[in-house]
Design an enzyme around this catalytic site. Structure first.
Site, mmCIF file in Angstrom:
data_model
loop_
_atom_site.group_PDB
_atom_site.id
_atom_site.type_symbol
_atom_site.label_atom_id
_atom_site.label_comp_id
_atom_site.label_asym_id
_atom_site.label_seq_id
_atom_site.Cartn_x
_atom_site.Cartn_y
_atom_site.Cartn_z
ATOM 1 N N SER A 95 5.660 20.649 -28.725
ATOM 2 C CA SER A 95 6.220 20.515 -30.162
ATOM 3 C C SER A 95 6.725 21.832 -30.724
ATOM 4 O O SER A 95 7.287 21.743 -31.706
ATOM 5 C CB SER A 95 5.610 19.522 -31.126
ATOM 6 O OG SER A 95 5.908 18.180 -30.550
ATOM 7 N N LYS A 98 10.323 22.206 -31.518
ATOM 8 C CA LYS A 98 11.141 21.797 -32.580
ATOM 9 C C LYS A 98 11.636 23.060 -33.559
ATOM 10 O O LYS A 98 12.240 22.825 -34.457
ATOM 11 C CB LYS A 98 10.163 20.936 -33.561
ATOM 12 C CG LYS A 98 9.771 19.393 -32.802
ATOM 13 C CD LYS A 98 9.028 18.611 -33.786
ATOM 14 C CE LYS A 98 8.888 17.199 -33.031
ATOM 15 N NZ LYS A 98 7.946 17.169 -31.800
ATOM 16 N N SER A 272 5.752 16.587 -37.216
ATOM 17 C CA SER A 272 5.971 16.926 -35.636
ATOM 18 C C SER A 272 6.707 15.267 -35.337
ATOM 19 O O SER A 272 6.291 14.754 -34.334
ATOM 20 C CB SER A 272 4.822 17.148 -34.729
ATOM 21 O OG SER A 272 5.303 17.344 -33.626
#
Length: 435
Positions: A95, A98, A272
């Protein structure tokens, strides 16, 4: 304020005759108030690379982090690399990817823009069409339990009812055509969509595709769920719901807007949120004239990162959330991005920093305060099977701001042990004099 009434040349104080007069008060000299938040000191000492290496090397050797680990630490003020362990080698970002999607959204879209969900008249009397605008934050509760500032289905239904003027709704069609291509990305596992952390990526969803706004489980049919939520809000919960497309030139019956893009970026990072990140990536693709599918979003995000002046060597993206096991990002690119955002050289990206979870305070770091790092570490977490990453900024005990990234994509020690090892690294950076 006491008013004075003037009679001729005399000020009438309103005091009774004979009342004691107080001499003129002498007011203190007031200086300008001290700022509540001050700029970082430019003279704060910078960690010595050799000393920093002696601190970090044994921590990064923790067996829980496994082999193949890469890491980099950069001084934000100067860009000097203070520590590097294979920082140029691409690693699995999970993640932390991102961060790239967030940067692309803030630099490609106007941070003040919103995402619009619309309802139009259908092809037959009584039919309405819910046209997805790629806003998965549309809420079935007021206010949203997951996305502050989100539009609600109730607001949308109220507009539709007003436009219809009492005409009955007998059928709801859901138009997902804004997004194209597969519903899951290459490299996603068979159990990823739906799961507690991801859902099929569609242009229409409510509550982040959650089955229940209170629960973590995501739906396998977000568009249909959204249509059923609209039908319920229109007072016809038993009306049939089907997927389809809006008639060309159909009359608009109502529309609602999401929170601004900058708020959506913050929410995607802090929690997230995979579906929200994927939706933002699709909007970046649309803005760049590319297909609104996984491949188009990956291409658009990569181009936006390059246009921001960052070196994309070694970058491979299959999605916008980092859920794909085929994504590859060098730690160097993450620290370069974080430094550019933190020092202001990449303009209009403050929402990326404000969206980073704060250790011991919020988001995915709320329960990871560490020792001495609570409040001074802001970082994006990343977790997949065998992958545990952390990338963000840290203010050292001496007042120096550093950007760091640690990608442990060969971790073998399990979630708890790996996160503890990463927290030890962040703690050491926060406590660092390292001189």
């Amino acid at each position: 304020m006491l008013g004075l009434q003037f009679v001729g040349d005399r000020a009438d104080t309103g005091l009774a005759e004979g009342a004691e007069q107080v001499p003129d008060a002498v007011l203190p000299v007031l200086s300008d108030p001290a700022p509540v938040l001050t700029e970082l000191s430019g003279s704060a000492p910078r960690p010595d690379p050799a000393v920093l290496s002696s601190v970090l090397t044994p921590l990064l050797a923790d067996p829980a982090l496994g082999g193949g680990l890469s890491a980099q630490v950069v001084d934000v003020a100067t860009g000097a690399v203070l520590f590097d362990r294979d920082g140029g080698d691409p690693g699995t970002p999970a993640s932390t990817a991102k961060l790239l999607t967030a940067l692309a959204a803030l630099t490609t879209l106007d941070p003040a823009d919103t995402l619009t969900t619309t309802v139009v008249a259908g092809a037959i009397p009584g039919e309405v069409v819910l046209v997805g605008g790629g806003d998965p934050t549309l809420s079935t509760t007021a206010p949203s339990q997951n996305y502050p500032g989100a539009a609600t289905v109730a607001e949308l239904a109220a507009e539709v009812q007003q436009s219809l003027g009492g005409a009955p709704v007998t059928r709801v069609v859901v138009d997902n055509s804004l997004f194209t291509g597969p519903l899951a990305a290459p490299g996603w596992g068979a159990g990823d969509a739906p799961s507690t952390y991801a859902a099929p990526v569609t242009a229409t969803a409510v509550d982040g595709a959650r089955v229940d706004p209170d629960g973590p489980m995501r739906s396998g049919a977000p568009g249909t769920d959204a249509g059923e939520a609209l039908a319920a809000a229109l007072g016809v919960p038993d009306a049939p719901v089907a997927l389809g497309e809006a008639p060309a030139g159909a009359r608009v019956l109502g529309s609602v807007d999401s929170a601004p893009v900058v708020r959506l970026v913050e929410q995607a990072l802090s929690q997230s949120d995979n579906l929200l990140a994927e939706s933002l990536g699709r909007h970046v693709a649309i803005a760049r004239g590319l297909p609104a599918d996984f491949a188009g979003a990956a291409q658009a995000v990569t181009a936006a990162v390059a246009d921001a002046g960052l070196d994309t060597t070694g970058l491979t993206m299959s999605d916008g959330s980092g859920l794909s096991a085929t994504d590859l990002v060098p730690a160097r690119l993450l620290t370069e991005l974080l430094r550019g955002v933190a020092d202001g050289s990449i303009p209009d990206t403050g929402g990326l920093l404000s969206g980073l979870p704060v250790a011991g305070y919020d988001g995915t770091l709320a329960d990871r305060p560490g020792t001495g790092q609570a409040g001074v570490v802001r970082a994006k977490t990343g977790t997949l099977d065998g992958v545990h990453d952390l990338a963000g900024t840290v203010l050292t005990d001496d007042g120096r701001l550093l950007a760091f990234a640690v990608l442990a994509d060969g971790a073998t020690g399990g979630l708890v042990a790996a996160e503890a090892a990463l927290d030890d690294v962040a703690t050491a950076l926060a406590a660092c004099g390292c001189r």
